[in-house]
Design a protein around this motif. Sequence first.
Motif, PDB file in Angstrom:
ATOM      1  N   GLN A  46      30.508  28.370  35.693  1.00 12.04           N
ATOM      2  CA  GLN A  46      31.920  28.028  35.517  1.00 12.04           C
ATOM      3  C   GLN A  46      32.538  28.921  34.437  1.00 12.04           C
ATOM      4  OE1 GLN A  46      33.984  25.160  36.945  1.00 12.04           O
ATOM      5  NE2 GLN A  46      35.383  26.734  36.159  1.00 12.04           N
ATOM      6  N   PHE A  47      31.774  29.103  33.362  1.00 13.02           N
ATOM      7  CA  PHE A  47      32.240  29.949  32.255  1.00 13.02           C
ATOM      8  C   PHE A  47      32.525  31.364  32.758  1.00 13.02           C
ATOM      9  CE2 PHE A  47      31.487  32.864  28.723  1.00 13.02           C
ATOM     10  CZ  PHE A  47      32.262  32.316  27.716  1.00 13.02           C
ATOM     11  N   CYS A  48      31.581  31.921  33.523  1.00 11.80           N
ATOM     12  CA  CYS A  48      31.758  33.293  34.001  1.00 11.80           C
ATOM     13  C   CYS A  48      32.875  33.397  35.032  1.00 11.80           C
ATOM     14  CB  CYS A  48      30.451  33.828  34.581  1.00 11.80           C
ATOM     15  SG  CYS A  48      29.270  34.232  33.289  1.00 11.80           S
ATOM     16  N   VAL A  49      33.038  32.362  35.852  1.00 15.68           N
ATOM     17  CA  VAL A  49      34.133  32.377  36.824  1.00 15.68           C
ATOM     18  C   VAL A  49      35.471  32.380  36.074  1.00 15.68           C
ATOM     19  CG1 VAL A  49      35.301  31.004  38.601  1.00 15.68           C
ATOM     20  CG2 VAL A  49      32.833  31.339  38.698  1.00 15.68           C
ATOM     21  N   ASP A  50      35.566  31.549  35.030  1.00 13.90           N
ATOM     22  CA  ASP A  50      36.797  31.516  34.232  1.00 13.90           C
ATOM     23  C   ASP A  50      37.064  32.862  33.578  1.00 13.90           C
ATOM     24  OD1 ASP A  50      37.204  28.907  34.787  1.00 13.90           O
ATOM     25  OD2 ASP A  50      36.431  28.130  32.889  1.00 13.90           O
ATOM     26  N   GLU A  51      35.995  33.527  33.133  1.00 16.66           N
ATOM     27  CA  GLU A  51      36.157  34.739  32.338  1.00 16.66           C
ATOM     28  C   GLU A  51      36.129  36.022  33.153  1.00 16.66           C
ATOM     29  OE1 GLU A  51      37.057  34.882  29.313  1.00 16.66           O
ATOM     30  OE2 GLU A  51      36.798  32.798  28.694  1.00 16.66           O
ATOM     31  N   SER A  52      35.825  35.921  34.440  1.00 18.13           N
ATOM     32  CA  SER A  52      35.811  37.123  35.275  1.00 18.13           C
ATOM     33  C   SER A  52      37.204  37.751  35.287  1.00 18.13           C
ATOM     34  CB  SER A  52      35.400  36.750  36.706  1.00 18.13           C
ATOM     35  OG  SER A  52      35.607  37.853  37.554  1.00 18.13           O
ATOM     36  N   CYS A  53      37.260  39.072  35.129  1.00 19.47           N
ATOM     37  CA  CYS A  53      38.581  39.710  35.075  1.00 19.47           C
ATOM     38  C   CYS A  53      39.173  39.867  36.471  1.00 19.47           C
ATOM     39  CB  CYS A  53      38.505  41.052  34.361  1.00 19.47           C
ATOM     40  SG  CYS A  53      37.792  42.373  35.353  1.00 19.47           S
ATOM     41  N   GLY A  54      38.327  39.778  37.499  1.00 24.27           N
ATOM     42  CA  GLY A  54      38.848  39.813  38.862  1.00 24.27           C
ATOM     43  C   GLY A  54      38.964  41.195  39.461  1.00 24.27           C
ATOM     44  N   LYS A  55      38.519  42.192  38.713  1.00 26.97           N
ATOM     45  CA  LYS A  55      38.704  43.554  39.208  1.00 26.97           C
ATOM     46  C   LYS A  55      37.799  43.856  40.414  1.00 26.97           C
ATOM     47  CE  LYS A  55      38.896  48.320  37.496  1.00 26.97           C
ATOM     48  NZ  LYS A  55      38.880  49.152  36.288  1.00 26.97           N
ATOM     49  N   CYS A  56      36.518  43.438  40.338  1.00 29.87           N
ATOM     50  CA  CYS A  56      35.624  43.758  41.453  1.00 29.87           C
ATOM     51  C   CYS A  56      35.283  42.497  42.263  1.00 29.87           C
ATOM     52  CB  CYS A  56      34.353  44.435  40.954  1.00 29.87           C
ATOM     53  SG  CYS A  56      33.229  43.351  40.073  1.00 29.87           S
TER      54      CYS A  56
ATOM     55  N   PRO B  47      32.489  41.483  44.035  1.00 33.10           N
ATOM     56  CA  PRO B  47      31.244  40.718  43.914  1.00 33.10           C
ATOM     57  C   PRO B  47      31.332  39.638  42.843  1.00 33.10           C
ATOM     58  CG  PRO B  47      30.776  43.066  44.022  1.00 33.10           C
ATOM     59  CD  PRO B  47      32.263  42.932  43.928  1.00 33.10           C
ATOM     60  N   CYS B  48      31.932  39.969  41.714  1.00 35.37           N
ATOM     61  CA  CYS B  48      32.034  39.013  40.618  1.00 35.37           C
ATOM     62  C   CYS B  48      33.115  37.972  40.910  1.00 35.37           C
ATOM     63  CB  CYS B  48      32.325  39.778  39.326  1.00 35.37           C
ATOM     64  SG  CYS B  48      32.651  38.764  37.891  1.00 35.37           S
ATOM     65  N   ARG B  49      34.273  38.436  41.359  1.00 36.84           N
ATOM     66  CA  ARG B  49      35.402  37.525  41.592  1.00 36.84           C
ATOM     67  C   ARG B  49      35.091  36.522  42.701  1.00 36.84           C
ATOM     68  NH1 ARG B  49      39.062  41.172  43.182  1.00 36.84           N
ATOM     69  NH2 ARG B  49      38.723  40.724  45.381  1.00 36.84           N
ATOM     70  N   VAL B  50      34.579  37.019  43.833  1.00 33.90           N
ATOM     71  CA  VAL B  50      34.344  36.151  44.989  1.00 33.90           C
ATOM     72  C   VAL B  50      32.968  35.477  44.894  1.00 33.90           C
ATOM     73  CG1 VAL B  50      34.234  36.066  47.494  1.00 33.90           C
ATOM     74  CG2 VAL B  50      35.810  37.653  46.367  1.00 33.90           C
ATOM     75  N   GLY B  51      31.972  36.300  44.540  1.00 35.07           N
ATOM     76  CA  GLY B  51      30.609  35.768  44.493  1.00 35.07           C
ATOM     77  C   GLY B  51      30.469  34.621  43.518  1.00 35.07           C
ATOM     78  N   GLY B  52      31.035  34.794  42.321  1.00 35.62           N
ATOM     79  CA  GLY B  52      30.934  33.745  41.307  1.00 35.62           C
ATOM     80  C   GLY B  52      31.535  32.448  41.801  1.00 35.62           C
TER      81      GLY B  52
END
Lengths: 579, 116
Positions: free
Chosen positions: A431-441, A443-448
């Motif tokens: 949850q922490f990483c989803v909140d803090e993901s910058c959304g640029k890429c 894999p992180c934005r959607v995968g998280g």
Amino acid sequence: MWEYRKLILVKDTNTGKETSGIADKFMFGIRERALEEKVEVIRAASLEIYNQGVVVKILPDNITYANVTKDDIDLIIHRTIEKGEKIEALLYQKTEKQCRVVLRNCGVIDPENIEDYLARDGYAALAKILSDYSPEDVIEQMKESGLRGRGGGGFPTWMKWNFAKAQKEVVKYIICNADEGDPGAYMDRSILEGDPHSVLEGMIIAGYAVGAQKGYLYIRAEYPLAIERVMLALQQARDKGLLGKNILGTDFTFDLDVRLGAGAFVCGEETALIASIEGKRGCPSPRPPYPSVNGLWGKPTVINNVETLANIAPILLKGGKWFASIGTEKSKGTKVFALTGKVSNSSLIEVPMGTTLREIVYNIGGGVLNNRKIKAVQTGGPSGGVIPEHLLDTSIDYENLQKLGSIMGSGGMIVMDEDDCMVDIAKFYLQFCVDESCGKCAPCRVGGKQMLNILTTISEGKGAMEDVARLKRISRAMQKASLCGLGQTAPNPVVSTLNYFEQEYLEHIQNKRCLAQKCSSLFVYEIIQDKCKRCTLCQRNCPVEAIDGNRDIGFTINQDKCIKCGKCFEVCKFEAVAR
Amino acid sequence: MNKLSLQSFKNKPAKASKTNPNFIKVGLSTCGIAAGADTVFDILKNELAKKEFDLPVLRSGCAGMCYAEPLVEVNIEGMPRVLYGKVTEEIALKIVRKHILGKQILNDYIFSIKDE
């Protein structure tokens, strides 16, 4: 220069409570022999020794006895107090587990007074290198020391410096990364608040070594006191001629400035941090080029973490060899950890690399809170993983932690007991990483987000067996394809909890049970009527008035209103609330 | 303020002039302040002023023992160095009355004690 009476300090280190009457017995014995003028008996709150029964420390002789029983009292008074002899059978030799290099001044000096720092060899390393060392010599010492980045990655510091030094550019920068954001970590804050000059000195030395003229401290705005003390330290250093033009009368010129982070976790990633200082949105960019080649405003830039920089002055003062003599073969020196969670002594500690987790938790931390059973230790924050109980004897260094599926990280260390649910922990960090993901890429934005959805269904008891495989697949994709460290490491808590506690996931999926009683969808609170004494305590403590009834008809919990906070369970004195 | 030079580090006197051995120190980092160390700091200062007892009350950073904040270190010549923990307003007053003025070490609040 002891003019005081002899002191007998007493503490029961097992129960942590009053000293089971032994202090009184000592007092009685002292009075019996009419020694009360010369000897004083004191109950201590802590003697920094744990689980060694009753511990007795005698000052000024500095003798410590452990596991003292009532029968030993007369003997101790007679032989040690009266005759000054040691009783070998009772002696306890405390081995000092901590070793303070970075925290050498924290809690000792006044952080707002540069004179205190100077009196403890402050800026002596700077003076030494400016008069005797070439920049190459400094880097050579750093290489010999084997210091590796303390921000988490563990990249050799001398290599970073060497890359930047090799660049032909005239303008270069030094950045101190003080954007500490891991949940449960506060090492950098404590260093900046307790000994700001040690970080400044490290930065000035780095500036000299790589040929930079300007540096920035990137501090998160949530650390107002750290910022205040750093600003004050900068001013004092400037007034003393330690910053600015012609430092200490030489032709070396270097100045520092502070930039504030706006509370984005991703800005701890070096390329995002640089973007943030440049006034852009804090998004990472692909490496290479690395900042040491092409960093702040396109110039060669060295970015070091606060703790790394605080290590520099002692290394150059005492020599790289001295530093390399501490620690393990591949991880030199010490590491500061913020020890928190279900541990008796939440504290900021510094231990040589190679210390085991068990030593940290039991000998420094004083064991698990309320003498419960330890389940795991989490290291490395949202980029790290859990280390289960049976692996606590692993000695800590960069490689060992990585082998166990965790990382050194910046130094957060959270102790977990049987009441912590691993699915819940994984969900929290994700949850922490989803909140803090910058959304640029993607894999992180959607995968998280997708992983978080799966974990949520599992914690609600709606998970399917395929979910475990799905989690593993998305984890791999994120680890391989994310742009920066945040996305690459975000699945780590899930991967490591799945690795060590897969059974716990299956328990949630197959049996719809959360053994730690954390996942609130999987249980209800109920009042056992046979045990209820109708004391009304639960009703009075319920924050949402979900407990119906009165003293005459008894009480029931209204499940529609209940928020499962567990308050009634905690307050009931008759174990009449079940879950 | 005089600027320092390389020379000032070379000519450093072997031992700095003897510092005052008597002082109290309060841990004033975020962890200490959150536990109430700033109030303790003020109380110690005021109480010593009231008693007209000349003893410097100093400030320091985090000593690492966050579980025992607020921490007060008392250094009185001829007595051991004592670190009191979990100091409340009441204990702060006791420290002044008993330990500093009465030269009597307190029961129950010692978290570290050293003879130096």
